[in-house]
Write a protein that holds these residues in place. Sequence first.
Motif, PDB file in Angstrom:
ATOM      1  N   ILE A 190      22.872  23.649  25.983  1.00 39.18           N
ATOM      2  CA  ILE A 190      23.795  24.618  26.599  1.00 39.18           C
ATOM      3  C   ILE A 190      25.050  23.899  27.061  1.00 39.18           C
ATOM      4  N   GLY A 191      24.912  22.992  28.016  1.00 36.78           N
ATOM      5  CA  GLY A 191      26.046  22.218  28.518  1.00 36.78           C
ATOM      6  C   GLY A 191      27.092  23.078  29.193  1.00 36.78           C
ATOM      7  N   GLN A 192      28.353  22.755  28.967  1.00 34.23           N
ATOM      8  CA  GLN A 192      29.481  23.470  29.556  1.00 34.23           C
ATOM      9  C   GLN A 192      30.111  24.391  28.512  1.00 34.23           C
ATOM     10  N   GLN A 193      30.289  25.647  28.886  1.00 39.32           N
ATOM     11  CA  GLN A 193      30.912  26.625  27.996  1.00 39.32           C
ATOM     12  C   GLN A 193      31.767  27.573  28.825  1.00 39.32           C
ATOM     13  N   ARG A 194      32.784  28.128  28.186  1.00 40.08           N
ATOM     14  CA  ARG A 194      33.657  29.103  28.847  1.00 40.08           C
ATOM     15  C   ARG A 194      34.025  30.188  27.842  1.00 40.08           C
ATOM     16  N   TYR A 195      34.131  31.425  28.338  1.00 33.52           N
ATOM     17  CA  TYR A 195      34.455  32.546  27.454  1.00 33.52           C
ATOM     18  C   TYR A 195      35.365  33.520  28.185  1.00 33.52           C
ATOM     19  N   MET A 196      36.397  33.981  27.494  1.00 33.22           N
ATOM     20  CA  MET A 196      37.350  34.939  28.055  1.00 33.22           C
ATOM     21  C   MET A 196      37.479  36.126  27.116  1.00 33.22           C
ATOM     22  N   THR A 197      37.528  37.332  27.684  1.00 32.40           N
ATOM     23  CA  THR A 197      37.618  38.521  26.844  1.00 32.40           C
ATOM     24  C   THR A 197      38.083  39.726  27.650  1.00 32.40           C
ATOM     25  N   GLY A 198      38.614  40.700  26.955  1.00 30.70           N
ATOM     26  CA  GLY A 198      38.814  42.015  27.532  1.00 30.70           C
ATOM     27  C   GLY A 198      37.592  42.862  27.228  1.00 30.70           C
ATOM     28  N   VAL A 199      37.346  43.872  28.046  1.00 34.17           N
ATOM     29  CA  VAL A 199      36.156  44.705  27.866  1.00 34.17           C
ATOM     30  C   VAL A 199      36.573  46.051  27.293  1.00 34.17           C
ATOM     31  N   GLU A 200      36.378  46.216  25.997  1.00 37.97           N
ATOM     32  CA  GLU A 200      36.676  47.455  25.296  1.00 37.97           C
ATOM     33  C   GLU A 200      35.591  47.660  24.247  1.00 37.97           C
ATOM     34  N   PRO A 201      35.334  48.901  23.841  1.00 36.60           N
ATOM     35  CA  PRO A 201      34.208  49.174  22.943  1.00 36.60           C
ATOM     36  C   PRO A 201      34.144  48.298  21.699  1.00 36.60           C
ATOM     37  N   GLY A 202      35.228  48.177  20.959  1.00 37.12           N
ATOM     38  CA  GLY A 202      35.195  47.363  19.750  1.00 37.12           C
ATOM     39  C   GLY A 202      34.912  45.907  20.051  1.00 37.12           C
ATOM     40  N   GLN A 203      35.533  45.415  21.099  1.00 38.16           N
ATOM     41  CA  GLN A 203      35.342  44.041  21.555  1.00 38.16           C
ATOM     42  C   GLN A 203      33.885  43.779  21.913  1.00 38.16           C
ATOM     43  N   PHE A 204      33.341  44.669  22.722  1.00 36.17           N
ATOM     44  CA  PHE A 204      31.990  44.488  23.221  1.00 36.17           C
ATOM     45  C   PHE A 204      30.978  44.523  22.083  1.00 36.17           C
ATOM     46  N   ARG A 205      31.102  45.501  21.227  1.00 35.77           N
ATOM     47  CA  ARG A 205      30.147  45.673  20.124  1.00 35.77           C
ATOM     48  C   ARG A 205      30.128  44.447  19.219  1.00 35.77           C
ATOM     49  N   GLU A 206      31.293  43.947  18.861  1.00 38.00           N
ATOM     50  CA  GLU A 206      31.375  42.879  17.869  1.00 38.00           C
ATOM     51  C   GLU A 206      31.082  41.499  18.440  1.00 38.00           C
ATOM     52  N   HIS A 207      31.548  41.234  19.654  1.00 36.54           N
ATOM     53  CA  HIS A 207      31.522  39.864  20.159  1.00 36.54           C
ATOM     54  C   HIS A 207      30.500  39.591  21.258  1.00 36.54           C
ATOM     55  N   LEU A 208      29.984  40.632  21.910  1.00 38.33           N
ATOM     56  CA  LEU A 208      29.125  40.395  23.067  1.00 38.33           C
ATOM     57  C   LEU A 208      27.753  41.051  22.992  1.00 38.33           C
ATOM     58  N   SER A 209      27.652  42.212  22.376  1.00 35.82           N
ATOM     59  CA  SER A 209      26.441  43.027  22.496  1.00 35.82           C
ATOM     60  C   SER A 209      25.180  42.331  21.999  1.00 35.82           C
ATOM     61  N   ARG A 210      25.286  41.406  21.040  1.00 34.84           N
ATOM     62  CA  ARG A 210      24.107  40.776  20.450  1.00 34.84           C
ATOM     63  C   ARG A 210      23.719  39.464  21.135  1.00 34.84           C
ATOM     64  N   ALA A 211      24.442  39.065  22.161  1.00 34.55           N
ATOM     65  CA  ALA A 211      24.120  37.810  22.864  1.00 34.55           C
ATOM     66  C   ALA A 211      22.877  38.002  23.730  1.00 34.55           C
ATOM     67  N   ARG A 212      21.854  37.179  23.488  1.00 32.55           N
ATOM     68  CA  ARG A 212      20.542  37.361  24.126  1.00 32.55           C
ATOM     69  C   ARG A 212      20.406  36.569  25.429  1.00 32.55           C
ATOM     70  N   THR A 213      19.513  37.055  26.277  1.00 39.30           N
ATOM     71  CA  THR A 213      19.152  36.328  27.481  1.00 39.30           C
ATOM     72  C   THR A 213      18.498  35.012  27.098  1.00 39.30           C
ATOM     73  N   PHE A 214      18.522  34.033  27.988  1.00 42.35           N
ATOM     74  CA  PHE A 214      17.968  32.729  27.658  1.00 42.35           C
ATOM     75  C   PHE A 214      17.202  32.156  28.839  1.00 42.35           C
ATOM     76  N   VAL A 215      16.304  31.232  28.543  1.00 39.73           N
ATOM     77  CA  VAL A 215      15.458  30.626  29.565  1.00 39.73           C
ATOM     78  C   VAL A 215      15.196  29.182  29.181  1.00 39.73           C
ATOM     79  N   LEU A 216      15.064  28.316  30.181  1.00 38.32           N
ATOM     80  CA  LEU A 216      14.720  26.923  29.948  1.00 38.32           C
ATOM     81  C   LEU A 216      13.199  26.794  29.837  1.00 38.32           C
ATOM     82  N   GLN A 217      12.726  26.007  28.916  1.00 34.31           N
ATOM     83  CA  GLN A 217      11.293  25.851  28.686  1.00 34.31           C
ATOM     84  C   GLN A 217      10.515  25.526  29.971  1.00 34.31           C
ATOM     85  N   PRO A 218      11.003  24.610  30.830  1.00 32.96           N
ATOM     86  CA  PRO A 218      10.242  24.305  32.048  1.00 32.96           C
ATOM     87  C   PRO A 218      10.077  25.501  32.989  1.00 32.96           C
ATOM     88  N   GLU A 219      10.971  26.487  32.878  1.00 31.20           N
ATOM     89  CA  GLU A 219      10.890  27.647  33.774  1.00 31.20           C
ATOM     90  C   GLU A 219       9.803  28.630  33.341  1.00 31.20           C
TER      91      GLU A 219
END
Length: 321
Positions: A190-219
């Motif tokens: 994972i490390g360091q990451q940054r993301y910037m976006t506007g929130v609009e239907p086309g934007q959300f559907r294409e670039h964000l909607s499929r991003a899944r929740t995540f968990v660390l194995q030790p947790e």
Amino acid sequence: MDGMLPQTHAPFISEPRHEGQMQHTIRQPISSVGTGLHTGARISLRLSPAPENTGIVFRRTDIDMPPVVARYDMVVDTCLSTVLGCDTTGGHAERIATIEHLMAGLAGCGVDNIFIDVDGPEIPVFDGSAAEFVFLLECAGIVPQAAPRQHIHINRTVRVEDGDAYAELSPTAQPGLTIDISIDFPAAAIGQQRYMTGVEPGQFREHLSRARTFVLQPEIDYLHSVGLARGGSLDNAVVVNGDSVVNPSGLRHPDEFVRHKVLDAIGDLYLAGGMVNGHFRGHKSGHTLNNRLLRKVFAEQANWRRAPLDASLPAPRDRAA
């Protein structure tokens, strides 16, 4: 700090202006069945149209629980997800958990009024993203209503902190909500990451909607030991172990982790009770800081105002609160 982080900008997609001025609901009811992330239970979900000015209303059909309006002051827990509840008894039975991905889908698709019925204590996790919710909403049909949409305009910068983590909302000259989030995890995958976006239907559907929740194995072992994440699997979460992603299929985006944090923030901010018009910036923020931020915003009337998106109003005062 900002200059050192890998940074991704989603391309800004302009939506028709009239679409942002009117309230929306869905054309017809639609249902689905999925698994609860923490309970592991089979849960039925039904989305139904709602009249103008209803808002987002959650209802449990398996117990005698009053309907709950999706609002920041109805949040009773933010430990592992955003949880709505009633204060009638304070019991865990009168709660609806893991609402953030559905809320993000509603915000991303521009749905203002809807009834959400579930027959269990949490929203189905589906694949751990908002993609299934977007699919359901689009299959049901998203339709405009006669009443104008009232946005929550941020008048001045409001900020909350927890150590080096923070979340803030600031006024913006551009209409709508923009998001700027950075994360920093010791896991090399994972490390360091940054993301910037506007929130609009086309934007959300294409670039964000499929991003899944995540968990660390030790947790994972800890969550199982306290009776949580019973429905978690590689089908509904990205599992990280040090410098590797355990899921055989890998990532959907190289920066899927920070994109999911953006998705979570969009869902949490929709608990403002309407579309936010402002700029959100967060570093290592999560459900708790997001909810604390909304509570601080609404603690003082000078911080915000409710008005149409393009309302001609006095210039906001950008004074930190």
